[in-house]
Design an enzyme around this catalytic site. Structure first.
Site, PDB file in Angstrom:
ATOM      1  N   LYS A 509       0.575  -1.271   0.068  1.00 48.76           N
ATOM      2  CA  LYS A 509       0.030  -0.065   0.065  1.00 48.76           C
ATOM      3  C   LYS A 509       0.800   1.207   0.023  1.00 48.76           C
ATOM      4  O   LYS A 509       0.525   2.142  -0.746  1.00 48.76           O
ATOM      5  CB  LYS A 509      -1.030   0.014   1.290  1.00 48.76           C
ATOM      6  CG  LYS A 509      -1.986  -1.190   1.274  1.00 48.76           C
ATOM      7  CD  LYS A 509      -2.912  -1.066   2.474  1.00 48.76           C
ATOM      8  CE  LYS A 509      -3.812  -2.219   2.622  1.00 48.76           C
ATOM      9  NZ  LYS A 509      -4.645  -2.184   3.762  1.00 48.76           N
ATOM     10  N   VAL A 611      16.543 -21.393  -3.555  1.00 47.55           N
ATOM     11  CA  VAL A 611      16.533 -22.846  -3.210  1.00 47.55           C
ATOM     12  C   VAL A 611      16.866 -23.151  -2.046  1.00 47.55           C
ATOM     13  O   VAL A 611      18.147 -22.520  -1.561  1.00 47.55           O
ATOM     14  CB  VAL A 611      17.363 -23.347  -4.393  1.00 47.55           C
ATOM     15  CG1 VAL A 611      17.301 -25.007  -4.178  1.00 47.55           C
ATOM     16  CG2 VAL A 611      16.945 -23.156  -5.440  1.00 47.55           C
ATOM     17  N   LEU A 615      19.489 -22.148   3.379  1.00 44.83           N
ATOM     18  CA  LEU A 615      20.671 -23.282   3.136  1.00 44.83           C
ATOM     19  C   LEU A 615      21.704 -22.634   2.091  1.00 44.83           C
ATOM     20  O   LEU A 615      21.297 -22.234   1.081  1.00 44.83           O
ATOM     21  CB  LEU A 615      20.079 -24.553   2.716  1.00 44.83           C
ATOM     22  CG  LEU A 615      19.341 -25.201   3.768  1.00 44.83           C
ATOM     23  CD1 LEU A 615      18.774 -26.577   3.261  1.00 44.83           C
ATOM     24  CD2 LEU A 615      20.179 -25.514   4.968  1.00 44.83           C
ATOM     25  N   ASP A 680       6.247 -25.596  -7.456  1.00 42.79           N
ATOM     26  CA  ASP A 680       7.305 -24.633  -7.098  1.00 42.79           C
ATOM     27  C   ASP A 680       8.528 -25.411  -6.891  1.00 42.79           C
ATOM     28  O   ASP A 680       9.653 -24.734  -7.066  1.00 42.79           O
ATOM     29  CB  ASP A 680       7.069 -24.455  -5.434  1.00 42.79           C
ATOM     30  CG  ASP A 680       7.860 -23.344  -4.661  1.00 42.79           C
ATOM     31  OD1 ASP A 680       8.133 -22.383  -5.194  1.00 42.79           O
ATOM     32  OD2 ASP A 680       8.579 -24.024  -3.647  1.00 42.79           O
ATOM     33  N   LYS A 684      12.728 -24.283  -8.620  1.00 43.66           N
ATOM     34  CA  LYS A 684      13.866 -24.780  -7.929  1.00 43.66           C
ATOM     35  C   LYS A 684      15.146 -25.561  -8.598  1.00 43.66           C
ATOM     36  O   LYS A 684      16.217 -25.223  -8.536  1.00 43.66           O
ATOM     37  CB  LYS A 684      13.543 -25.104  -6.687  1.00 43.66           C
ATOM     38  CG  LYS A 684      12.870 -24.138  -5.623  1.00 43.66           C
ATOM     39  CD  LYS A 684      12.534 -24.776  -4.274  1.00 43.66           C
ATOM     40  CE  LYS A 684      11.528 -23.707  -3.496  1.00 43.66           C
ATOM     41  NZ  LYS A 684      11.246 -24.340  -2.236  1.00 43.66           N
TER      42      LYS A 684
END
Length: 818
Positions: A509, A611, A615, A680, A684
């Site tokens: 916003k 990904v 990590l 998804d 990756k």
């Protein structure tokens, strides 16, 4: 004998003058012999110019300015002297003096003319008024003083506005006067007189020049210039907030700093001091205990290579070029002779070894005159086509690094251009003298502040760096990132020499900017109260216009629209860190383009958290490849939500219940089908494939979906869960088949060669994925070096804390590399 000079800011109002009186009382009490020079009260010279201009235009408003001028001085007299006999004497004298000024202005009003000669006389009333009032205040404070009008002792020619000093005659008069007047002399700065007693002025920095002339005439032990800063600073503090005082510098360094815009010292001031080897001190009226800067002939070859960074903030660059210049003697003489005849001062000169072109910088106001003068001198060659018409480039500035010791240390120029290049600043022209006292670079005017800060950081704060963050997305990940930055900033400053400033924030916003850094203690309230509605184009434009060094754009969203701005952001030499997978998993050509733009602009495009959240997956993969290893296979459980679901689905509860729990805990998207579909995960593995050099696009990734078709095509999330419940036996059967073989179910993405696949696999105890628990991710790299025992990266692959930490780590890495 010491000569002290106090500038207009030091005598801006009576309270400041009282502070000066205390300083001078201290000098007198210690037995020091001194004389003191004063400028006009702060702003008075500009006021005198304005009232003269109004009078010359026939505008009777000059009278109002004169009344304010007179009232200001009378107020100072009343405040400083009170109701005393000295007050009455001073007040009467000031009224008589100002009556002369009033009549002079009326004369200008009548004849509609203010000649340079008249203006010098008008301007003299500023210094004459201030010095006389302060001399009376010193007398009342117990310091025996006399007012000295410098017109009596400093003699010049009749070059009104910037008169040339007759040194021999002036020095004689100075010596004679001080022998005859043992009291402390309070002297008017800036003004002098020509033959016949005509009033003249000494030009810019004239009061400093007066002090230097007195010191040379008296063979003083020191000159002290008292101003409103702590000496000469490493850079302009208005542009470089971390600028600090230079303790010592040579006359040559000070001359260079003054030429390139340092306002504390003016070149004429230094010449008499240099000739007599008189040290000059720059001190702060408002912090008299601070040592300030000492300027002398002393040089320390072991000292810092660069003493200061300065700039001229508006120049035009003229370039003369053509084949007819090559090997022809006298070309430069003709160019600069033509400019000299036109009365044009040159700021900077540069010529390539090919002799094909000569460039010179001038003030923009005279650029057209310079062009015409040079083209007239080369009219014959231009007509024949062997010399081109003069090219004029505007909206430029000159930035210079200055220091006598640069000649002793190699690599200074390389460091300069590296700092500019890393911040996307292009050098239009370069100049370096054989003395190596300064290296000057012409750059775009809009990049001046950015360049000054980048160079200051490089040369003076090499162990300290400020990163400027522009963050879009302040939800779960973004908000956590801001908390981590606030908590860790002190540690980074103290242990890593790095300060992270969030200068731009935006949610869905509002957007908020503060070039000095948004206070992270209450960023939510600030953003809520911001009056600027979110507009991504405006946000990116504002980020560009602020033009801050070490800028980093952080996208914490999954918004496709934001990713479309990445190309423009990188092209503006702004680094990017993002967990948003849209850009890196879009078309392969666009992915390559973004990487190439980042490389071309010398900035970082980082997406480690695309990904494995926090990590080190992508960085590990890059390290393997960069070190010469060959990737033969990549396998991974790349979804924290799918990892949790299959680690939890043990038959004690229906599959639908496990998915519902994962959704409630925030492990899945609001629509769990986004996770369960494998799309998804496909993004990756696609990103990892591209990092290995495989040119894959999304449609080339094969997804073996385990969801029943009716579940994938359900009308909404509620209907989707209904299908899962109805097909509980199907999921139970998948699990039982695996359990019968003493295996567990895992959703594994695999890249082997150029083939990328995703699907449910049942793995046994000999498989590294067997031991996965919770929402952990695991990535297994099989390479030439890690062929028998693959390299495994394992840990939490989802969650705001670890994702934000991954982004934060990238920010620090970008700062370290920039």
């Amino acid at each position: 004998m010491k000569v002290l000079k106090f500038g207009g800011s030091s005598v801006g109002h009576p309270d400041r003058i009282r502070g000066i009186v205390e300083i001078l009382k201290g000098y007198y009490a210690t037995g020091d012999h001194f004389t003191v020079v004063f400028s006009a009260f702060g702003g008075v010279t500009d006021q005198l110019i304005e009232m003269s201009e109004l009078a010359e235009q026939g505008d009777d408003r000059y009278g109002q300015l004169f009344d304010a001028f007179s009232e200001r001085h009378q107020t100072a007299i009343t405040t400083l002297l009170g109701e005393t006999a000295l007050y009455r004497e001073t007040s009467q004298q000031m009224r008589r003096s100002h009556e002369v000024l009033k009549n002079l202005l009326y004369g200008i009003f009548l004849v509609r003319e203010a000649s340079p000669r008249t203006m010098d006389y008008v301007l003299s009333f500023g210094e004459r008024s201030s010095a006389y009032i302060i001399s009376q205040a010193l007398q009342q404070a117990g310091v025996p003083t006399e007012f000295l009008d410098a017109r009596r002792i400093i003699k010049t020619d009749k070059t009104f506005g910037n008169a040339k000093v007759n040194f021999e005659k002036s020095y004689q008069k100075i010596k004679q006067h001080y022998v005859e007047h043992p009291k402390v002399q309070v002297v008017t700065g800036f003004i002098a007189s020509a033959k016949g007693g005509l009033t003249t002025t000494l030009g810019r920095g004239g009061s400093d020049y007066t002090a230097s002339l007195l010191a040379a005439g008296l063979k003083a032990s020191a000159i002290e210039i008292w101003t409103d800063v702590n000496g000469v600073l490493t850079a302009d503090p208005r542009r470089v907030k971390k600028a600090f005082t230079i303790p010592t510098m040579t006359y040559a360094e000070a001359m260079e700093m003054s030429h390139f815009g340092a306002k504390v010292i003016y070149p004429p001031t230094l010449m008499p001091a240099l000739q007599q080897r008189i040290p000059l001190y720059i001190k702060n009226t408002f912090a008299p205990e601070f040592e300030g800067t000492k300027v002398s002939e002393d040089s320390n070859p072991e000292g810092a290579a660069v003493r200061g960074i300065s700039s001229i903030n508006n120049v035009a660059l003229c370039t003369v070029s053509g084949t007819g210049m090559f090997g022809v003697p006298g070309i430069a003489a003709r160019i600069f002779g033509a400019l000299a005849q036109a009365g044009i001062n040159i700021i900077l000169i540069t010529q390539g070894s090919s002799e094909h072109a000569i460039s010179f910088a001038v003030q923009p106001a005279v650029a057209e005159d310079a062009r015409l003068a040079v083209e007239a001198a080369f009219a014959f060659e231009i007509e024949r086509g062997v010399v081109n018409t003069v090219k004029v480039e505007r909206e430029l500035c000159v930035v210079a690094i200055i220091g006598e010791n640069m000649r002793y240390q190699p690599g200074i120029s390389g460091r300069l251009f590296r700092a500019l290049g890393q911040n996307g600043i292009n050098a239009v022209a370069i100049a370096q003298g054989s003395s190596e006292l300064n290296v000057s670079v012409v750059i775009a005017k809009e990049d001046e502040t950015k360049a000054l800060n980048a160079l200051h950081e490089s040369f003076f704060l090499s162990d300290h760096k400020t990163l400027h963050l522009f963050i879009v997305g302040v939800g779960l990940i973004g908000g956590t990132l801001l908390q981590q930055i606030q908590k860790q900033n002190e540690y980074l400053r103290e242990r890593r020499g790095m300060e992270v400033k969030v200068v731009g924030l935006a949610n869905s916003k509002k957007m908020l900017f503060d070039a000095e850094g948004i206070d992270l203690a209450d960023w939510k309230d600030q953003l809520r109260q911001a009056d600027t509605a979110i507009d991504l184009a405006v946000f990116v434009g504002r980020m560009r216009d602020l033009n801050l060094s070490n800028s980093i754009f952080v996208d914490n969203t999954a918004d496709k629209k934001i990713a479309t701005f990445y190309e423009h952001i990188l092209d503006e030499s702004i680094s990017i860190s993002t967990p948003n997978k849209i850009a890196t998993s879009s078309g392969y050509l666009q992915y390559q383009r973004l990487k190439r733009i980042a490389e071309k602009r010398g900035v970082q495009f980082r997406y480690e958290t695309n990904v494995g959240a926090g990590l080190p997956v992508i960085s590990t993969l890059r390290d393997l490849i960069d070190s010469g290893d060959r990737i033969t296979k990549i396998e991974g459980v790349l979804s924290g939500s799918l990892s949790y679901i299959f680690n939890t689905f043990d038959g004690s509860r229906p599959f639908a219940a496990v998915v519902r729990e994962a959704k409630e805990k925030g492990f899945t998207e609001p629509d769990p089908r986004i996770d369960l579909s494998g799309k998804d995960v496909a993004r990756k593995i696609l990103i990892l494939a591209r990092e290995t050099g495989v040119a894959l696009d999304a449609e080339q990734v094969t997804i073996d979906s385990f969801l029943p078709q009716e579940a994938s095509e359900a009308a909404d999330v509620s209907a989707f869960f209904t299908v899962l419940e109805e097909r509980a036996a199907y999921f139970e059967q998948l699990l039982q088949q695996a359990q019968q073989e003493e295996k567990v179910l895992r959703m594994i993405a695999t890249l082997e060669g150029e083939i990328a696949t995703i699907g449910i696999q049942a793995v046994g105890r000999d498989n590294p994925f067997f031991t996965l628990s919770g929402s952990d991710n695991m990535i297994v790299f099989t390479t030439d070096r890690y062929s028998v025992r693959p390299l495994v990266v394992r840990g939490p692959g989802a969650g705001a804390e670890v994702t934000a930490a991954g982004v934060f780590a990238e920010i620090i890495q970008i700062g370290t590399l920039s």
